[in-house]
Design a protein around this motif. Structure first.
Motif, PDB file in Angstrom:
ATOM      1  N   ALA A 164      14.207   4.527   1.554  1.00 37.25           N
ATOM      2  CA  ALA A 164      13.279   5.068   0.559  1.00 37.25           C
ATOM      3  C   ALA A 164      11.851   4.583   0.769  1.00 37.25           C
ATOM      4  O   ALA A 164      10.907   5.365   0.774  1.00 37.25           O
ATOM      5  N   ARG A 165      11.682   3.279   1.002  1.00 39.96           N
ATOM      6  CA  ARG A 165      10.322   2.717   1.050  1.00 39.96           C
ATOM      7  C   ARG A 165       9.824   2.447   2.457  1.00 39.96           C
ATOM      8  O   ARG A 165       8.639   2.261   2.661  1.00 39.96           O
ATOM      9  N   ALA A 166      10.751   2.350   3.419  1.00 40.06           N
ATOM     10  CA  ALA A 166      10.340   1.888   4.761  1.00 40.06           C
ATOM     11  C   ALA A 166      11.374   2.268   5.807  1.00 40.06           C
ATOM     12  O   ALA A 166      12.474   2.728   5.467  1.00 40.06           O
ATOM     13  N   VAL A 206       0.855  -1.200   0.000  1.00 44.37           N
ATOM     14  CA  VAL A 206       0.000   0.000   0.000  1.00 44.37           C
ATOM     15  C   VAL A 206       0.894   1.254   0.000  1.00 44.37           C
ATOM     16  O   VAL A 206       0.664   2.204  -0.768  1.00 44.37           O
ATOM     17  N   ALA A 207       1.920   1.238   0.841  1.00 44.47           N
ATOM     18  CA  ALA A 207       2.825   2.391   0.920  1.00 44.47           C
ATOM     19  C   ALA A 207       3.512   2.621  -0.429  1.00 44.47           C
ATOM     20  O   ALA A 207       3.599   3.757  -0.907  1.00 44.47           O
ATOM     21  N   ASP A 208       3.971   1.554  -1.055  1.00 42.57           N
ATOM     22  CA  ASP A 208       4.630   1.675  -2.368  1.00 42.57           C
ATOM     23  C   ASP A 208       3.672   2.280  -3.402  1.00 42.57           C
ATOM     24  O   ASP A 208       4.052   3.141  -4.197  1.00 42.57           O
ATOM     25  N   THR A 209       2.424   1.830  -3.372  1.00 41.87           N
ATOM     26  CA  THR A 209       1.444   2.308  -4.360  1.00 41.87           C
ATOM     27  C   THR A 209       1.150   3.789  -4.157  1.00 41.87           C
ATOM     28  O   THR A 209       0.981   4.542  -5.120  1.00 41.87           O
ATOM     29  N   LEU A 210       1.093   4.206  -2.886  1.00 40.93           N
ATOM     30  CA  LEU A 210       0.786   5.612  -2.586  1.00 40.93           C
ATOM     31  C   LEU A 210       2.036   6.498  -2.670  1.00 40.93           C
ATOM     32  O   LEU A 210       1.932   7.725  -2.628  1.00 40.93           O
ATOM     33  N   GLY A 211       3.219   5.870  -2.707  1.00 37.18           N
ATOM     34  CA  GLY A 211       4.468   6.637  -2.658  1.00 37.18           C
ATOM     35  C   GLY A 211       4.766   7.114  -1.240  1.00 37.18           C
ATOM     36  O   GLY A 211       5.420   8.132  -1.042  1.00 37.18           O
ATOM     37  N   TRP A 212       4.279   6.390  -0.245  1.00 34.75           N
ATOM     38  CA  TRP A 212       4.510   6.706   1.161  1.00 34.75           C
ATOM     39  C   TRP A 212       5.563   5.746   1.715  1.00 34.75           C
ATOM     40  O   TRP A 212       6.082   4.904   0.988  1.00 34.75           O
ATOM     41  N   GLN A 213       5.837   5.880   3.040  1.00 34.51           N
ATOM     42  CA  GLN A 213       6.785   4.964   3.671  1.00 34.51           C
ATOM     43  C   GLN A 213       6.061   4.019   4.635  1.00 34.51           C
ATOM     44  O   GLN A 213       5.024   4.382   5.195  1.00 34.51           O
ATOM     45  N   HIS A 214       6.643   2.853   4.836  1.00 38.89           N
ATOM     46  CA  HIS A 214       6.045   1.838   5.708  1.00 38.89           C
ATOM     47  C   HIS A 214       6.800   1.765   7.038  1.00 38.89           C
ATOM     48  O   HIS A 214       8.030   1.781   7.042  1.00 38.89           O
ATOM     49  N   ILE A 215       6.055   1.719   8.134  1.00 37.97           N
ATOM     50  CA  ILE A 215       6.658   1.474   9.459  1.00 37.97           C
ATOM     51  C   ILE A 215       6.029   0.212  10.031  1.00 37.97           C
ATOM     52  O   ILE A 215       4.807   0.156  10.225  1.00 37.97           O
ATOM     53  N   ASP A 216       6.851  -0.785  10.331  1.00 36.42           N
ATOM     54  CA  ASP A 216       6.391  -2.046  10.921  1.00 36.42           C
ATOM     55  C   ASP A 216       6.700  -1.983  12.417  1.00 36.42           C
ATOM     56  O   ASP A 216       7.851  -2.167  12.823  1.00 36.42           O
ATOM     57  N   SER A 217       5.682  -1.712  13.235  1.00 40.49           N
ATOM     58  CA  SER A 217       5.946  -1.546  14.676  1.00 40.49           C
ATOM     59  C   SER A 217       6.409  -2.849  15.320  1.00 40.49           C
ATOM     60  O   SER A 217       7.201  -2.842  16.268  1.00 40.49           O
ATOM     61  N   GLY A 218       5.960  -3.979  14.789  1.00 34.72           N
ATOM     62  CA  GLY A 218       6.396  -5.275  15.317  1.00 34.72           C
ATOM     63  C   GLY A 218       7.908  -5.452  15.188  1.00 34.72           C
ATOM     64  O   GLY A 218       8.533  -6.139  16.002  1.00 34.72           O
ATOM     65  N   SER A 219       8.520  -4.811  14.176  1.00 31.72           N
ATOM     66  CA  SER A 219       9.970  -4.953  13.981  1.00 31.72           C
ATOM     67  C   SER A 219      10.730  -4.384  15.178  1.00 31.72           C
ATOM     68  O   SER A 219      11.819  -4.847  15.508  1.00 31.72           O
TER      69      SER A 219
END
Ligand code: DC
Length: 225
Positions: free
Chosen positions: A76-78, A26-39
């Motif tokens: 760039a992505r996350a 979803v983030a890639d499609t919107l050109g946003w960044q992804h944050i995985d809180s579980g990480s």
């Protein structure tokens, strides 16, 4: 889209519901960044495991201290967890980390530490954040909250297909379903559906279909604001 404000979309739900891969897509499609809180829960567990002592004796203070040099690095992505300057990488996905992470995630001090890191990372950016309580505790004001679920059998089947790179047998799926149900129970207190979340049940959806649905919802709320 409104370029003047930053946006947050939260995706919460139980284990193995495909949150992280969906959130990244979803983030890639919107050109946003992804944050995985579980990480971050995983990185804190990994950092504590590198020190001495069995998990039964871990105190909250010792986990928070072990995680002190862990932070989220924007790429760039996350965002990815790093220890000092060093990327932690796939070590956070190990069987050992997965076994101990629920215990760590129940510690209020660790939750406060994770939540602060995640809010800091999101500040002023357009992000898709996934976890268990992103829409309730961390970003209660997010304009779009997704509650992503799937039937446990289907979650088990997907997880095994990915891991084994072949079609799993019913016996294998049954054993994995049991694991998933146990994990859901261990994480239940932290896994909270926001009252204003949109339910997306992916049991009968392909991944492109679920991504398309969430992207459409995100575009709709961003345009309205
Ligand atoms: O989604 P995951 O398997 O990477 O999550 C790892 C652990 O962290 C799991 O025990 C649930 C917990 N977690 C949590 O309590 N709250 C979050 N926001 C994200 C993960």
């Amino acid at each position: 889209m409104d370029a003047s404000a930053s946006h947050v979309v939260t995706i919460d739900g139980p284990a193995a519901s495909g949150k992280s891969s969906t959130a990244q897509w979803v983030a890639d499609t919107l050109g946003w960044q992804h944050i995985d809180s579980g990480s971050l829960y995983r990185a804190a567990t990994w950092a504590r495991q590198r020190q001495a002592g069995s998990p039964e004796g871990w105190t909250e203070a010792s986990v928070v201290a072990a995680a002190a040099n862990v932070s989220l690095r924007p790429e760039a992505r996350a965002f990815y967890p790093v220890a000092g300057d060093l990327p932690i990488g796939d070590a956070i996905r190990s069987v050992e980390v997965t076994a101990d992470v629920s215990r760590v995630a129940r510690m209020p001090g660790v939750r406060a530490w994770v939540n602060e890191r995640v809010r800091e990372a999101a500040r002023g950016r357009d992000v898709v954040v996934d976890g268990r309580d992103m829409g309730t505790v961390v970003f209660p004001g997010a304009p779009l909250k997704i509650w992503l679920v799937a039937d446990p059998w289907e979650r088990a089947r997907r997880r095994l297909t990915q891991r084994l790179e072949r079609r799993p047998s019913d016996e294998e799926i049954a054993a994995e379903t049991d694991e998933i149900v146990q994990r859901d129970a261990r994480d239940a207190t932290q896994t909270v559906q926001a009252k204003d979340a949109v339910l997306v049940d992916t049991t009968y959806l392909t991944q492109p279909e679920q991504v398309e649905r969430i992207v459409a919802l995100a575009r709709a709320v961003v345009q309205k604001r």
